[in-house]
Write a protein that holds these residues in place. Sequence first.
Motif, short mmCIF file in Angstrom:
data_model
loop_
_atom_site.label_atom_id
_atom_site.label_comp_id
_atom_site.label_asym_id
_atom_site.label_seq_id
_atom_site.Cartn_x
_atom_site.Cartn_y
_atom_site.Cartn_z
N ARG A 26 58.46 55.91 13.27
CA ARG A 26 58.73 57.42 13.85
C ARG A 26 58.43 58.39 12.94
O ARG A 26 58.98 59.66 12.84
CB ARG A 26 60.17 57.64 14.53
N LEU A 27 57.58 58.16 11.87
CA LEU A 27 57.22 59.16 10.85
C LEU A 27 56.93 60.75 11.45
O LEU A 27 57.45 61.77 10.95
CB LEU A 27 56.19 58.66 9.81
N ARG A 28 56.00 60.70 12.27
CA ARG A 28 55.35 62.09 12.92
C ARG A 28 56.80 62.82 13.60
O ARG A 28 56.82 63.97 13.28
CB ARG A 28 54.50 61.63 13.97
N ALA A 29 57.62 61.99 14.39
CA ALA A 29 58.73 62.48 15.03
C ALA A 29 59.78 63.11 14.09
O ALA A 29 60.23 64.40 14.17
CB ALA A 29 59.35 61.65 16.15
N LYS A 30 59.94 62.19 12.86
CA LYS A 30 60.87 62.71 12.10
C LYS A 30 60.65 64.08 11.23
O LYS A 30 61.23 64.86 10.70
CB LYS A 30 61.00 61.71 10.81
N LEU A 31 59.10 64.06 11.06
CA LEU A 31 58.71 65.41 10.39
C LEU A 31 59.04 66.70 11.24
O LEU A 31 59.62 67.67 10.86
CB LEU A 31 57.10 65.43 10.01
N VAL A 32 58.76 66.47 12.50
CA VAL A 32 59.11 67.62 13.53
C VAL A 32 60.44 68.04 13.27
O VAL A 32 60.76 69.13 13.30
CB VAL A 32 58.51 67.22 14.86
N LEU A 33 61.30 66.88 13.50
CA LEU A 33 62.65 66.97 13.46
C LEU A 33 63.19 67.81 12.17
O LEU A 33 63.97 68.52 12.29
CB LEU A 33 63.38 65.76 13.73
N MET A 53 59.10 77.32 13.76
CA MET A 53 59.99 78.15 13.18
C MET A 53 59.53 79.22 12.29
O MET A 53 60.39 79.84 11.85
CB MET A 53 60.49 76.96 11.94
N GLY A 54 58.46 79.83 12.70
CA GLY A 54 57.94 80.69 12.05
C GLY A 54 57.61 80.61 10.40
O GLY A 54 57.70 81.61 9.75
N GLY A 94 64.04 70.93 13.49
CA GLY A 94 65.34 70.55 14.43
C GLY A 94 66.17 71.19 15.09
O GLY A 94 66.76 70.81 16.06
N THR A 95 66.26 72.66 14.58
CA THR A 95 67.23 73.60 15.19
C THR A 95 66.26 74.06 16.69
O THR A 95 67.14 74.80 17.25
CB THR A 95 67.29 74.95 14.14
N GLN A 96 65.31 73.69 16.82
CA GLN A 96 64.44 74.40 17.92
C GLN A 96 64.92 73.19 19.26
O GLN A 96 64.49 72.07 19.00
CB GLN A 96 63.01 74.62 18.04
N ASP A 97 65.18 73.92 20.37
CA ASP A 97 65.48 72.97 21.30
C ASP A 97 64.17 72.03 21.84
O ASP A 97 64.32 70.80 22.29
CB ASP A 97 65.84 73.70 22.56
N LYS A 98 62.89 72.53 21.69
CA LYS A 98 62.08 71.96 22.16
C LYS A 98 61.20 70.93 21.09
O LYS A 98 60.56 70.38 21.13
CB LYS A 98 60.67 73.11 22.59
N MET A 111 69.89 62.56 15.54
CA MET A 111 68.58 63.51 15.93
C MET A 111 67.53 62.61 16.50
O MET A 111 67.03 63.00 17.45
CB MET A 111 68.09 64.44 14.78
N ILE A 112 67.06 61.50 15.51
CA ILE A 112 66.12 60.34 16.12
C ILE A 112 66.35 60.26 17.47
O ILE A 112 65.42 59.86 18.35
CB ILE A 112 65.59 59.67 15.14
N GLU A 113 67.59 59.85 17.90
CA GLU A 113 68.01 59.57 19.31
C GLU A 113 67.48 60.42 20.23
O GLU A 113 67.14 60.07 21.46
CB GLU A 113 69.62 59.18 19.42
N LEU A 114 67.57 61.62 20.05
CA LEU A 114 67.19 62.72 21.05
C LEU A 114 65.50 62.34 21.17
O LEU A 114 65.04 62.67 22.28
CB LEU A 114 67.20 64.29 20.62
N VAL A 115 64.82 62.21 20.31
CA VAL A 115 63.43 61.75 20.37
C VAL A 115 63.31 60.60 21.27
O VAL A 115 62.47 60.53 22.17
CB VAL A 115 62.58 61.52 18.81
#
Length: 296
Positions: A33-40, A168-169, A44-48, A1-5
């Motif tokens: 990449r702590l911040r990106a990992k948190l978002v994922l 994610m609501g 992570g199920t969201q395309d954006k 997943m982090i590869e997508l970032v």
Amino acid sequence: MIELVEQEITNLVEEIGYDEVTRLFNTLAGGKRLRAKLVLEIAGTQDKAPRLGAIIELIHAASLLHDDVIDDATLRRGAPSVNATEDSKTAIMLGDALYSKAYGALVSYDEAVAKTVSDAVTALSVGELMDVRMSETFNANAQKYLDMLYLKTAALIEASAKAGALMMGRDAEAYATYGRNLGISFQIIDDILDIVSDEATLGKPALHDYEEGKCTLPYIYLYEALEGEERERLLSYHKEKLSTENASWIKEKMQKYHCVERSYALAQELSDKAISAVDGDARLIGIIESMMKRSF
Ligand code: FPP
Ligand code: MG
């Protein structure tokens, strides 16, 4: 997943469309990449989500480019900083290019997400200013120090978790609480590592905060514990290049008064608060645990 970032980071930088920016950006070490990992982890199920993680990492990279100019730092993540290999002007301009590109990309997100991230950038800019001002003289006020840490470091980590929850609501405030406490705890660990670790492990000079004027928590605790001449001695080293002997004196006194342990205990307390805000989310608990155990 982090590869997508990582892919989205490459895309965003290439979209800037200027070879020198791409070349210089490629010289930067990526970091944790702590911040990106948190978002994922949260969205992570969201395309954006990967692109949002990339946007936040570019903002973070821009802030570090500027921070190294402000701090006159020549090492970042084990490599010479851009202000050292090129010059300060180049580091500022590269930061501006990354920062504005990230902002441009942020406007395609829901307003609440975009506002969460952009408010955090205002916070970190104010936090940096506070940090610089507080470094001019010895600051003995622990609460003031923690307020500054929240703005300078935790606000963007808080925003990463909150933005993920918004996508994610989910309960945005609970995730914000998680991110805020994780962020402050993260910076306290950073401050401890400056004292207990070495340059090779840290990727930047060790025992450097105090020389830069930064009165981190262990120094504040030491100041509280010392009296009379010893307190004066500590104050006289503020913003000065530390000799090996004086550095050993500081470390020895910190050991005597358990200054690092006390700081670690506060980091642990904040981490526990973070965990209870998102009870049951094993992956977010895992992020906290590895952050607490890290060595750089
Ligand atoms: C590192 O702190 C600095 C930050 C986390 C924030 C810096 C923020 C800015 C320069 C303002 C925002 C600017 C833009 C373009 C978004 P530190 O110096 O304590 O840590 P270090 O030891 O890693 O340098
Ligand atoms: Mg710095």
